[in-house]
Design an enzyme around this catalytic site. Structure first.
Site, PDB file in Angstrom:
ATOM      1  N   GLY A   1      78.179  75.830  35.044  1.00 17.86           N
ATOM      2  CA  GLY A   1      79.125  75.347  34.041  1.00 17.86           C
ATOM      3  C   GLY A   1      80.288  76.308  33.853  1.00 17.86           C
TER       4      GLY A   1
ATOM      5  CB  THR B   1      94.468  79.070  28.083  1.00 22.64           C
ATOM      6  OG1 THR B   1      93.694  78.733  26.932  1.00 22.64           O
ATOM      7  CG2 THR B   1      95.843  79.539  27.627  1.00 22.64           C
TER       8      THR B   1
ATOM      9  CB  ALA C   1      71.711  70.516  41.316  1.00 24.18           C
TER      10      ALA C   1
ATOM     11  CB  CYS D   1      93.032  71.657  39.011  1.00 22.31           C
ATOM     12  SG  CYS D   1      93.228  70.207  40.038  1.00 22.31           S
TER      13      CYS D   1
ATOM     14  CG  HIS E   1      85.542  40.167  54.049  1.00 24.31           C
ATOM     15  ND1 HIS E   1      84.307  40.737  53.801  1.00 24.31           N
ATOM     16  CD2 HIS E   1      85.508  39.691  55.318  1.00 24.31           C
ATOM     17  CE1 HIS E   1      83.548  40.580  54.876  1.00 24.31           C
ATOM     18  NE2 HIS E   1      84.255  39.960  55.816  1.00 24.31           N
TER      19      HIS E   1
ATOM     20  CB  ALA F   1      91.976  67.907  36.776  1.00 23.04           C
ATOM     21  CG  HIS F   2      90.382  62.788  35.615  1.00 22.25           C
ATOM     22  ND1 HIS F   2      89.735  63.519  36.581  1.00 22.25           N
ATOM     23  CD2 HIS F   2      89.414  62.094  34.994  1.00 22.25           C
ATOM     24  CE1 HIS F   2      88.449  63.261  36.538  1.00 22.25           C
ATOM     25  NE2 HIS F   2      88.212  62.401  35.576  1.00 22.25           N
TER      26      HIS F   2
END
Ligand code: NAI
Length: 469
Positions: free
Chosen positions: A274, A146, A184, A45, A447, A323-324
């Protein structure tokens, strides 16, 4: 002779999963060690993933605006140029600042950092082989964090030069004339955008008939239309078959659904199909552990592997490689070890692609909800009807809110918008507390803000949007 170091808990890997787990462990009073094979902390990351790509996205977004949008605002930027080495130097500074920040956090929390490759020597034992020698750690609790590495296509092996992964594509020394991106998904769209904004011709080859396939179909379709306008060329429903080298040039070979073959000339090919868990050299067998058919380490809901005292979190276990998600698992895992009720709510993990506009989602897509047999209702609001969006040239995109038709409970939210990554947070909070579309629709939003579109889309679920015709 190696020295034996006693700890209460040792974490292998210093990415967001590992270093956060180490901090939480220290907070809970464990004498903690963090083992990292690389020279800097932060894992994929910080070093070669989320952070450097966001630095490049920010720089190139400004460059793109300077060349394409600024004139409309009366800003004259003739003779615009880009210095790739400065762009990369800024990205590198960002990375080192954050990696240094993690090191400081370790110090502040009294976590012992050991540089070297950590290897399981059996339950309760880890051997660390680093530049300064070997040491043996003994700890009743070992957390494997890891991470993951890019997936390689057998007919398109990485050579680090012309066929590359994201690690090299965030560090090209010059702008490639022709970049072919395979995949993609998040990496393909983010890094494809970076180089297209800098002037590369970018062709994206995607196996599926849509881009960003994990998002709602409406979002994927709009993203495709907008990214095409930004100069990305998509070859959808197309599978890569190989690469040919001819007279010093590279040609990516692919085949579309109709059986037609394509040859795309490329200076660089980025393979972004991936990532897979990284457990190489970890000594899993020695500790009595095995991986599943996808290379992942099986764990129960307390992140325990089948070997008592060994736990795993993040990209090496099941679930989205984010990561989160890893951070939450790091915290929950340590809390479970400490006898607390650590828990991750997997139903509300946001997912973001940081293009312009950004694509963000949480919960179920409409199609996924239907697949689960849920009756749904949805509301949509376009940024073209949002005042702040009009004032800031951010009218491309929409928010879509999906709710349970019977109970009105929020099932999912999809956003395609500038700043969508920040906007999704309010939807995540509402879903975390089991909120309804009406709850979100009746929540006051400042707003003028882009996030008013979130409120309006939620109101639209009940047919009550205010600013829609
Ligand atoms: P991904 O899973 O997001 O996308 C891969 C894409 O490649 C998919 O659309 C898939 O259909 C396509 N694909 C697979 N095999 C193919 C083939 N042979 N030919 C053509 N297309 C093919 O993977 P990506 O982008 O590599 O990212 C890796 C991981 O890192 C993911 O889990 C992703 O979520 C994470 N990540 C997250 C980011 C974020 O949160 N913004 C940024 C970058 C990565």
């Amino acid at each position: 002779m190696s020295e034996t170091l006693p700890f209460d808990l040792v974490v292998l890997g210093s990415g967001p999963g590992g270093y956060v787990a180490a901090i939480r462990a220290a907070q809970l009073g464990f004498k903690t060690a963090l083992v990292e094979k690389d020279k800097t902390l932060g894992g994929t990351c910080l070093n070669v993933g989320c952070i450097p790509s966001k630095a490049l996205l920010h720089s190139t977004e400004m460059f793109h605006f300077a060349g394409h949008g600024a004139a409309d605002h009366g800003i004259d930027l003739t003779n615009l140029s880009i210095d790739v080495s400065k762009l990369m130097a800024r990205k590198d500074r960002t990375v080192s600042q954050l990696c240094g920040g993690v090191a400081q956090l370790m110090k502040a929390n009294k976590v012992t950092v050991l540089q070297g490759l950590g290897m399981l020597e059996g339950p309760g034992k880890v051997r660390v082989s680093g530049e300064s020698g070997e040491s043996l750690i003994e700890a009743p609790h070992i957390i494997i964090a890891t991470g993951s590495v890019p997936v390689e296509l057998p007919f398109l092996p990485f050579d680090g030069e012309s066929v590359v992964s994201s690690t090299q594509a965030i560090a090209f020394k010059e702008i490639p004339e022709r970049l072919v991106v395979v995949g993609a998904g998040a990496i393909g769209l983010e890094l494809g955008s970076v180089w297209a904004r800098l002037g590369a011709q970018v062709d994206v080859v995607e196996f599926l008939p849509i881009i960003a396939p994990t998002f709602d179909k409406d979002v994927s379709k709009m993203a495709e239309r907008l990214f095409k306008k930004q100069g990305l060329h998509f070859h959808l429903g197309t599978k890569v078959t190989g690469i040919k080298k001819d007279a010093g040039k590279h040609f990516l070979q692919a085949e579309n659904k109709k059986g037609e073959t394509l040859e795309l000339e490329a200076d660089k090919v980025l393979v972004a199909v991936g990532r897979k868990p990284f457990t190489e050299g970890l000594g899993l067998e020695k500790a009595g552990l095995e991986t599943d058919d996808k290379g992942r380490i099986p764990v129960n809901q307390h992140f325990q592997t089948k070997v008592p005292g060994i736990y795993a979190i993040g990209d090496v276990i099941e679930g989205p490689m984010l990561a989160h998600k890893a951070e939450e698992e790091g915290v929950a895992c340590v809390e479970c070890i400490a006898g607390q009720a650590g828990h991750v709510n997997y139903g509300v993990i946001p997912n973001v692609i940081y293009t312009e506009p950004e694509i963000a989602s949480v919960g179920l897509t409409e199609a996924a909800a239907k697949e689960q047999g849920l009756a749904t209702k949805s509301g949509k609001f376009n940024f073209a009807a949002n005042g702040r969006a009009i004032a800031s040239d951010a009218t491309d995109g929409f928010v879509k809110v999906i709710a349970d038709a019977k109970t009105d409970r929020l099932l999912g939210v999809q956003v395609i918008a500038r700043g969508g990554s920040e906007m999704i947070a309010s939807a995540v909070s509402h879903m975390e507390y089991g909120g309804s579309a009406e709850d979100l629709g009746r929540t006051v939003h400042a707003h003028p803000t882009l996030s008013e579109a979130m409120k309006e889309a939620a109101l639209a679920v009940g047919g009550n949007a205010i600013h829609s015709v």
